[in-house]
Scaffold this active site. Structure first.
Site, mmCIF file in Angstrom:
data_model
loop_
_atom_site.group_PDB
_atom_site.id
_atom_site.type_symbol
_atom_site.label_atom_id
_atom_site.label_comp_id
_atom_site.label_asym_id
_atom_site.label_seq_id
_atom_site.Cartn_x
_atom_site.Cartn_y
_atom_site.Cartn_z
ATOM 1 N N CYS A 31 -2.460 28.800 -7.563
ATOM 2 C CA CYS A 31 -2.187 30.046 -8.300
ATOM 3 C C CYS A 31 -0.935 29.912 -9.156
ATOM 4 O O CYS A 31 0.184 29.811 -8.631
ATOM 5 C CB CYS A 31 -2.051 31.187 -7.308
ATOM 6 S SG CYS A 31 -1.449 32.723 -7.999
ATOM 7 N N CYS A 34 1.675 32.712 -8.782
ATOM 8 C CA CYS A 34 2.354 32.595 -7.481
ATOM 9 C C CYS A 34 3.569 31.677 -7.596
ATOM 10 O O CYS A 34 4.615 31.917 -6.974
ATOM 11 C CB CYS A 34 1.402 32.040 -6.421
ATOM 12 S SG CYS A 34 -0.032 33.077 -6.071
#
Length: 302
Positions: A31, A34
């Site tokens: 991600c 993230c």
């Protein structure tokens, strides 16, 4: 920062959040957002210096936990307090927005410092060091004026030591809140009793005067209530409660329940700080407080 798995979730997230807010960050290695948010959260955890705990959960490997929280996209952050989710956000928010989010829920540095000083004051008081306790209570109130628990303990100790004028000065900023707070209301009842004694110039022989009036008329509630307040001013708490019970046994509603309200105030004043016990255990109740609570219930409910 703590990496969370099913094995340590209960301890490091649920149980930990009973003492300090826990921010759970659901992320995954693939991600991109993230990777942007993660360093921001880690930086803020360091900066907030123990005011919250960052718990990271890899949603790929810990799918059971992610499903439990209903995670649909990442990054998603969930804040837990007292074992329950209270707020959250999704997406890689900029640092300023994360700060805004945290500051809505996380105690300020001043609040944390004041709570620590209050604990130190209570420890000093338990050891009989009233000077150290007064100093710590005073610092706690100055650091966080909104900490009513610390202020209650500070004013209470000043009154116990006979420093009535200092107590009134320390109490003045919260006097308007007394009607809506059991603790602050208890302090006001005590100070009202002191003012009653001072205004009437009641000396040590006042007890005999009250006794004579009561002997002439068992239902002279003004005399009984005056005697109870005179006893409060001397910190003769049991005698004061016994006199208030005499009123309650005869007329529970007298003077807008003044006797019951004053009795409850005394219970608040004389109840000692709760002793520290292991998680999940209930602190023992003070025997004197427990006895008089039962006596009050017995009279009021009869």
């Amino acid at each position: 920062m703590i990496d969370i798995t099913v094995e340590n979730f209960e301890t490091e997230v649920i149980a930990a959040s009973m003492n300090v807010p826990v921010l759970v960050d659901f992320w995954a290695p693939w991600c991109g957002p993230c990777k942007t948010l993660g360093p921001v959260l880690e930086k803020l955890e360091t900066e907030y210096a123990g005011r919250f705990v960052l718990a990271k959960i890899n949603s790929d490997t810990e799918q059971q936990i992610a499903a439990m929280f209903g995670i649909r996209s990442i990054p998603t952050c969930v804040l837990l307090m007292n074992g329950q989710p209270v707020d959250g956000f999704t997406g890689a928010l900029p640092e300023g927005k994360v700060r805004e989010f945290l500051d809505k829920h996380v105690p300020s540095a001043e609040e944390v410092q004041a709570e620590a000083e209050e604990e130190q004051a209570l420890d000093a008081l338990a050891e009989g060091d009233t000077d150290a306790a007064l100093e710590k209570f005073q610092h706690a109130v100055a650091t966080d004026p909104a900490n009513d628990d610390a202020r209650f303990d500070y004013v209470k100790l000043l009154l116990q030591l006979g420093r009535d004028d200092d107590a009134k000065v320390a109490f003045a900023p919260v006097i308007a809140k007394a009607a809506g707070s059991r603790k602050l209301g208890a302090l006001k009842a005590w100070m009202d009793a002191l003012d009653f004694v001072a205004a009437g110039a009641l000396e040590s022989d006042a007890g005999a005067q009250f006794d004579a009036k009561i002997a002439a008329n068992k239902r002279d509630f003004e005399a009984r209530f005056g005697r109870a307040r005179w006893l409060m001013a001397q910190q003769r708490w049991q005698d004061a409660m016994d006199e208030l019970l005499e009123i309650l046994m005869r007329d529970k509603a007298w003077s807008d329940e003044a006797a019951r309200k004053t009795f409850v105030a005394i219970l608040e004043i004389i109840e000692p700080p709760k002793v520290k016990v292991a998680d999940g255990q209930i602190p023992p109740e003070d025997p004197l407080v427990a006895t008089y609570r039962r006596r009050l219930s017995s009279v009021v409910l009869s």
